[in-house]
Design a protein around this motif. Structure first.
Motif, PDB file in Angstrom:
ATOM      1  N   PRO A  50      -6.300  -6.907  -4.322  1.00 28.89           N
ATOM      2  CA  PRO A  50      -5.986  -5.971  -3.234  1.00 28.89           C
ATOM      3  C   PRO A  50      -6.183  -6.563  -1.849  1.00 28.89           C
ATOM      4  CG  PRO A  50      -7.596  -5.058  -4.803  1.00 28.89           C
ATOM      5  CD  PRO A  50      -7.492  -6.523  -5.073  1.00 28.89           C
ATOM      6  N   LEU A  51      -5.589  -5.907  -0.888  1.00 27.29           N
ATOM      7  CA  LEU A  51      -5.744  -6.251   0.530  1.00 27.29           C
ATOM      8  C   LEU A  51      -7.172  -5.961   0.977  1.00 27.29           C
ATOM      9  CD1 LEU A  51      -4.207  -6.929   3.257  1.00 27.29           C
ATOM     10  CD2 LEU A  51      -3.874  -4.461   3.491  1.00 27.29           C
ATOM     11  N   TYR A 104     -11.406  -8.109   7.760  1.00 22.61           N
ATOM     12  CA  TYR A 104     -11.208  -8.444   6.354  1.00 22.61           C
ATOM     13  C   TYR A 104      -9.900  -9.208   6.143  1.00 22.61           C
ATOM     14  CZ  TYR A 104     -15.258  -5.578   5.420  1.00 22.61           C
ATOM     15  OH  TYR A 104     -16.537  -5.098   5.394  1.00 22.61           O
ATOM     16  N   ASP A 105      -9.796  -9.845   4.977  1.00 24.05           N
ATOM     17  CA  ASP A 105      -8.625 -10.672   4.711  1.00 24.05           C
ATOM     18  C   ASP A 105      -7.348  -9.839   4.737  1.00 24.05           C
ATOM     19  OD1 ASP A 105      -7.406 -10.158   1.881  1.00 24.05           O
ATOM     20  OD2 ASP A 105      -9.552 -10.139   1.515  1.00 24.05           O
ATOM     21  N   ASN A 106      -6.237 -10.499   5.003  1.00 23.34           N
ATOM     22  CA  ASN A 106      -4.942  -9.817   5.155  1.00 23.34           C
ATOM     23  C   ASN A 106      -3.972 -10.187   4.037  1.00 23.34           C
ATOM     24  OD1 ASN A 106      -4.729 -12.463   6.120  1.00 23.34           O
ATOM     25  ND2 ASN A 106      -3.141 -11.951   7.626  1.00 23.34           N
ATOM     26  N   THR A 107      -4.524 -10.515   2.825  1.00 25.45           N
ATOM     27  CA  THR A 107      -3.652 -10.953   1.743  1.00 25.45           C
ATOM     28  C   THR A 107      -3.633  -9.969   0.577  1.00 25.45           C
ATOM     29  OG1 THR A 107      -5.431 -12.216   0.667  1.00 25.45           O
ATOM     30  CG2 THR A 107      -4.024 -13.392   2.234  1.00 25.45           C
ATOM     31  N   GLU A 108      -2.440  -9.810   0.025  1.00 24.54           N
ATOM     32  CA  GLU A 108      -2.261  -9.195  -1.280  1.00 24.54           C
ATOM     33  C   GLU A 108      -1.697 -10.277  -2.192  1.00 24.54           C
ATOM     34  OE1 GLU A 108      -0.781  -4.901  -1.720  1.00 24.54           O
ATOM     35  OE2 GLU A 108       0.179  -5.608   0.125  1.00 24.54           O
ATOM     36  N   TYR A 112       2.924 -14.244  -6.532  1.00 25.92           N
ATOM     37  CA  TYR A 112       3.549 -13.607  -5.375  1.00 25.92           C
ATOM     38  C   TYR A 112       2.409 -13.310  -4.396  1.00 25.92           C
ATOM     39  CZ  TYR A 112       7.202 -12.676  -8.873  1.00 25.92           C
ATOM     40  OH  TYR A 112       8.140 -12.789  -9.862  1.00 25.92           O
ATOM     41  N   MET A 113       2.612 -13.632  -3.129  1.00 27.31           N
ATOM     42  CA  MET A 113       1.534 -13.502  -2.154  1.00 27.31           C
ATOM     43  C   MET A 113       2.077 -12.973  -0.831  1.00 27.31           C
ATOM     44  SD  MET A 113      -1.243 -16.441  -1.160  1.00 27.31           S
ATOM     45  CE  MET A 113      -2.796 -16.046  -0.366  1.00 27.31           C
ATOM     46  N   LYS A 114       1.356 -12.039  -0.248  1.00 29.18           N
ATOM     47  CA  LYS A 114       1.788 -11.454   1.014  1.00 29.18           C
ATOM     48  C   LYS A 114       0.655 -11.491   2.025  1.00 29.18           C
ATOM     49  CE  LYS A 114       3.673  -7.192   3.050  1.00 29.18           C
ATOM     50  NZ  LYS A 114       4.150  -5.812   2.754  1.00 29.18           N
ATOM     51  N   TYR A 115       0.905 -12.191   3.134  1.00 29.00           N
ATOM     52  CA  TYR A 115       0.011 -12.138   4.291  1.00 29.00           C
ATOM     53  C   TYR A 115       0.539 -11.066   5.239  1.00 29.00           C
ATOM     54  CZ  TYR A 115      -2.316 -16.586   3.155  1.00 29.00           C
ATOM     55  OH  TYR A 115      -3.041 -17.574   2.563  1.00 29.00           O
ATOM     56  N   HIS A 116      -0.244 -10.012   5.444  1.00 27.00           N
ATOM     57  CA  HIS A 116       0.154  -8.984   6.404  1.00 27.00           C
ATOM     58  C   HIS A 116      -0.093  -9.510   7.819  1.00 27.00           C
ATOM     59  CE1 HIS A 116       0.499  -5.489   3.560  1.00 27.00           C
ATOM     60  NE2 HIS A 116      -0.105  -6.385   2.798  1.00 27.00           N
ATOM     61  N   HIS A 117       0.851  -9.257   8.713  1.00 31.39           N
ATOM     62  CA  HIS A 117       0.673  -9.754  10.085  1.00 31.39           C
ATOM     63  C   HIS A 117      -0.535  -9.070  10.733  1.00 31.39           C
ATOM     64  CE1 HIS A 117       3.115  -6.100  10.885  1.00 31.39           C
ATOM     65  NE2 HIS A 117       2.457  -6.075  12.031  1.00 31.39           N
TER      66      HIS A 117
END
Length: 368
Positions: A111-112, A122-126, A198-203
């Protein structure tokens, strides 16, 4: 000569087509990386030529590009499209597939905001990790993955067999070992923590980036043998040079960026160096774009002891003596699981950590 594209069945066609975002217009301080053309692998003398190129590359920096790896841009973009669909699912749906991170399990959903990067931030990755498609790793997945399973599996197996397999042969040639030496400890049907990600960095906001000094993920090494990153046009990845400088990794057209990881360093007594890299805030013209990624992480079989191999090359170059940095007595599976579990500990913000004991007296280092 371009590589022949793999035959990959297409899954659910109702998923919207994924379009890669434009590259930055900023001229950044790019790393000078070698490009290996894998279409040369099966040509007369091709493997030796590529091995020589790779040897030169790893003397400077443990990052390099590969091209002509047998997948079309459309096949790659389909994986970006599937990954985007996964992250658009409701949070409560994604949490049904949460990875058992605290106990070293990496497969499934991360989780994010799980890790504290700096106090209050906190981290910005899913992340969604898909393990090997073998009985030992059967597990529930969201419907979007189930509906596209055959396509995802064919994609992942092509990477493992037709891309990673070639790179492992090249490393064996460099070390003057039998060509199948590393293949024997990276078999697809055996248990290991290889996975498609699959990886997503939220801006982030300008204020968050200011607090973080623009560093989203501190400098670190990866856990396994190799990491493959499919071309990512949002510039944020940086590699640390032997001189301690940070250089941006340019999104080379129709390429995969490859970096060496911990296991190869342990197995070669430090000759093959696990690459130090970090993720930072993108340049201003990409600052408000979420950064979606497709990666493949290569790990040796869980049972492999991370004992240095016997190689005439290592002996000639002085890498044949066991050092304090060795991982003798630790298996690949133990190392990965311990690093995963330590990565989600909440004892202190990651910004305050420069070294973290992992297992058996071995530590992982983090770099500003």
């Amino acid at each position: 000569m371009a590589a022949v594209a793999a035959s990959i069945p297409q899954g659910k066609t109702s998923i919207p087509t994924y379009s890669q975002v434009p590259e930055t217009k900023y001229e950044l301080d790019w790393a000078d990386l070698v490009t290996l053309d894998l279409s040369q692998f099966d040509e007369p003398g091709g493997k030796q030529k590529l091995a020589t190129q790779l040897f030169d590359a790893i003397q400077k920096i443990g990052f390099f590009y590969i091209i002509n790896f047998g997948l079309t841009q459309e096949q790659v973009d389909r994986q970006f499209a599937i990954g985007k669909e996964v992250f658009q699912l409701p949070t409560e749906e994604k949490l049904k597939y949460r990875a058992d991170l605290e106990n070293g399990g990496y497969n499934g959903y991360k989780p994010l905001g799980l890790r504290q990067v700096k106090p209050g931030v906190y981290d910005n990755t899913e992340i969604y990790n898909i393990p090997k498609f073998i009985p030992a790793f059967e597990r529930p997945h969201p419907e979007v993955i189930n509906e596209n399973r055959a396509e995802i599996e064919a994609f992942a197996r092509h990477i493992h067999d037709r891309i990673v397999g070639k790179l492992l042969v090249l490393f064996a040639i460099i070390l003057e070992l039998p060509e199948d030496f590393f293949l024997q400890t990276h078999r697809y049907e055996e248990k290991s923590d290889c996975h498609l990600r699959y990886m997503k960095y939220h801006h982030r906001t300008e204020e968050q980036n200011r607090i973080l000094d623009n560093v989203w993920v501190k400098g670190h090494t990866d856990f396994g043998s190799l990491t493959l990153l499919f071309r990512q046009p949002v510039s944020a990845l940086q590699v640390r040079t032997p001189e301690g400088q940070w250089k941006w990794v340019k999104p080379y057209p129709q390429s995969i960026t490859v970096n060496l990881a911990d296991s190869l360093e342990f197995l070669t007594n430090g000759f093959l160096k696990s690459s130090i890299h970090r993720v930072v805030a993108p340049p201003p013209d990409q600052a408000y774009i979420d950064r979606l990624g497709v990666l493949y992480f290569v790990r040796p079989e869980d049972s492999l002891e991370l004992r240095p191999v016997v190689s005439d090359v290592l002996a000639r170059l002085g890498y044949d003596k066991t050092t304090d940095g060795s991982a003798v007595g630790i298996t690949a599976g133990e190392w990965v699981k311990a690093r995963v579990a330590r990565g989600v500990t909440r004892d202190k913000p990651r910004s305050d950590v420069s070294e973290q004991e992992i297992i058996g007296g071995k530590a992982a280092k983090y770099y500003d």
